[in-house]
Design an enzyme around this catalytic site. Structure first.
Site, PDB file in Angstrom:
ATOM      1  N   CYS A  86       0.836  -1.186   0.000  1.00  0.00           N
ATOM      2  CA  CYS A  86       0.000   0.000   0.000  1.00  0.00           C
ATOM      3  C   CYS A  86       0.879   1.248   0.000  1.00  0.00           C
ATOM      4  O   CYS A  86       1.809   1.359   0.800  1.00  0.00           O
ATOM      5  CB  CYS A  86      -0.879  -0.050   1.242  1.00  0.00           C
ATOM      6  SG  CYS A  86      -1.544   1.518   1.776  1.00  0.00           S
ATOM      7  N   HIS A  88       0.089   4.134   0.956  1.00  0.00           N
ATOM      8  CA  HIS A  88      -0.206   5.026   2.079  1.00  0.00           C
ATOM      9  C   HIS A  88       0.616   4.715   3.324  1.00  0.00           C
ATOM     10  O   HIS A  88       0.988   5.620   4.066  1.00  0.00           O
ATOM     11  CB  HIS A  88      -1.697   4.975   2.428  1.00  0.00           C
ATOM     12  CG  HIS A  88      -2.563   5.476   1.325  1.00  0.00           C
ATOM     13  ND1 HIS A  88      -3.825   4.983   1.096  1.00  0.00           N
ATOM     14  CD2 HIS A  88      -2.349   6.417   0.371  1.00  0.00           C
ATOM     15  CE1 HIS A  88      -4.352   5.605   0.051  1.00  0.00           C
ATOM     16  NE2 HIS A  88      -3.478   6.474  -0.402  1.00  0.00           N
ATOM     17  N   HIS A  89       0.864   3.424   3.584  1.00  0.00           N
ATOM     18  CA  HIS A  89       1.582   3.020   4.790  1.00  0.00           C
ATOM     19  C   HIS A  89       2.792   2.131   4.483  1.00  0.00           C
ATOM     20  O   HIS A  89       3.467   1.706   5.412  1.00  0.00           O
ATOM     21  CB  HIS A  89       0.654   2.236   5.737  1.00  0.00           C
ATOM     22  CG  HIS A  89      -0.539   3.007   6.171  1.00  0.00           C
ATOM     23  ND1 HIS A  89      -1.779   2.857   5.575  1.00  0.00           N
ATOM     24  CD2 HIS A  89      -0.692   3.956   7.124  1.00  0.00           C
ATOM     25  CE1 HIS A  89      -2.642   3.665   6.155  1.00  0.00           C
ATOM     26  NE2 HIS A  89      -2.016   4.352   7.097  1.00  0.00           N
ATOM     27  N   GLN A 128      -5.031  -0.971  -4.450  1.00  0.00           N
ATOM     28  CA  GLN A 128      -5.641  -2.136  -5.092  1.00  0.00           C
ATOM     29  C   GLN A 128      -6.413  -1.721  -6.341  1.00  0.00           C
ATOM     30  O   GLN A 128      -6.371  -2.406  -7.359  1.00  0.00           O
ATOM     31  CB  GLN A 128      -6.543  -2.875  -4.103  1.00  0.00           C
ATOM     32  CG  GLN A 128      -7.121  -4.158  -4.683  1.00  0.00           C
ATOM     33  CD  GLN A 128      -7.793  -5.007  -3.633  1.00  0.00           C
ATOM     34  OE1 GLN A 128      -7.299  -5.142  -2.519  1.00  0.00           O
ATOM     35  NE2 GLN A 128      -8.933  -5.584  -3.979  1.00  0.00           N
ATOM     36  N   HIS A 156      -5.382  -6.346   3.501  1.00  0.00           N
ATOM     37  CA  HIS A 156      -4.462  -5.219   3.626  1.00  0.00           C
ATOM     38  C   HIS A 156      -3.996  -5.138   5.076  1.00  0.00           C
ATOM     39  O   HIS A 156      -4.823  -4.946   5.971  1.00  0.00           O
ATOM     40  CB  HIS A 156      -5.172  -3.915   3.247  1.00  0.00           C
ATOM     41  CG  HIS A 156      -5.598  -3.869   1.822  1.00  0.00           C
ATOM     42  ND1 HIS A 156      -5.288  -2.811   1.001  1.00  0.00           N
ATOM     43  CD2 HIS A 156      -6.308  -4.732   1.054  1.00  0.00           C
ATOM     44  CE1 HIS A 156      -5.784  -3.020  -0.207  1.00  0.00           C
ATOM     45  NE2 HIS A 156      -6.419  -4.192  -0.197  1.00  0.00           N
ATOM     46  N   CYS A 158      -2.633  -2.800   6.475  1.00  0.00           N
ATOM     47  CA  CYS A 158      -2.941  -1.489   7.065  1.00  0.00           C
ATOM     48  C   CYS A 158      -4.325  -1.509   7.717  1.00  0.00           C
ATOM     49  O   CYS A 158      -4.650  -0.622   8.503  1.00  0.00           O
ATOM     50  CB  CYS A 158      -2.823  -0.367   6.028  1.00  0.00           C
ATOM     51  SG  CYS A 158      -3.813  -0.576   4.551  1.00  0.00           S
TER      52      CYS A 158
END
Length: 191
Positions: A86, A88-89, A128, A156, A158
């Protein structure tokens, strides 16, 4: 774009220090190098654009086709296992199953190439939803078909290992192009 392993090593060393650990202790001495080597492998897809991946896996068969495809003929490859991270993280997206379907026009792609495309696209910092769009884009470039579907189910970390910590949560996405957008019966055949 080439992955800069030396910079990764330096940054991982800094992260270890920021976490309050000693990067020179026995268990961590080689960690920055190991992480840099891992990142080079798991982020391999970041070295290539969709156009370059399409060129890399552009193995189609035209002369072997002894009949013209009917509008209902479909090629489907299911349960392609991939992973990604991901954006984002930088958290692992895992247990991902990809289904790729298309309606052939005048050529078909070697089915192992479909799995290779999905794998390479996953090896980027991703969302995704973008994985599905990237796979569809590459398939369109290679096959010339406008009628493509990419379904993805994945977990995920996260969501499962941090934040809300819902360990059984799965995310489903569907990228539908051409007739897959307008003909519900085609989509239902993928289920």
């Amino acid at each position: 774009m080439a992955i800069n392993k030396q910079a990764i090593e330096e940054h991982i060393r800094g992260i270890l220090i920021a976490l309050g650990d000693d990067p020179d202790r026995e268990g961590l001495k080689e960690t920055p190098k190991r992480v840099a080597n891992m990142y080079e492998q798991v982020f391999q897809g970041m070295n290539y654009t969709n156009d370059e991946i399409a060129t890399m896996f552009d193995k189609t068969f035209e002369e072997d086709l002894s009949y013209s495809f009917d509008s209902n003929d479909m090629v489907v490859v299911k349960d392609i296992d991939i992973f990604s991270y991901c954006e984002h993280h930088i958290a692992l997206m895992y247990d991902m199953k990809v289904t790729v379907a298309y309606l052939p026009k005048k050529k078909v792609i070697g089915i192992s190439k479909i799995a290779r495309i999905a794998d390479m696209v996953g090896r980027r910092l991703q969302l995704q939803e973008r994985i599905g769009m990237d796979i569809a884009d590459i398939m369109k470039k290679i096959t010339g078909s406008e009628d493509i579907a990419v379904l993805i189910e994945g977990s995920h970390s996260c969501m499962t290992a941090r934040g809300i910590e819902k360990v059984n949560t799965k995310t489903h996405t569907a990228t539908l192009l051409g007739k897959f957008q307008t003909d519900a019966s085609l989509y239902m055949r993928l289920k």
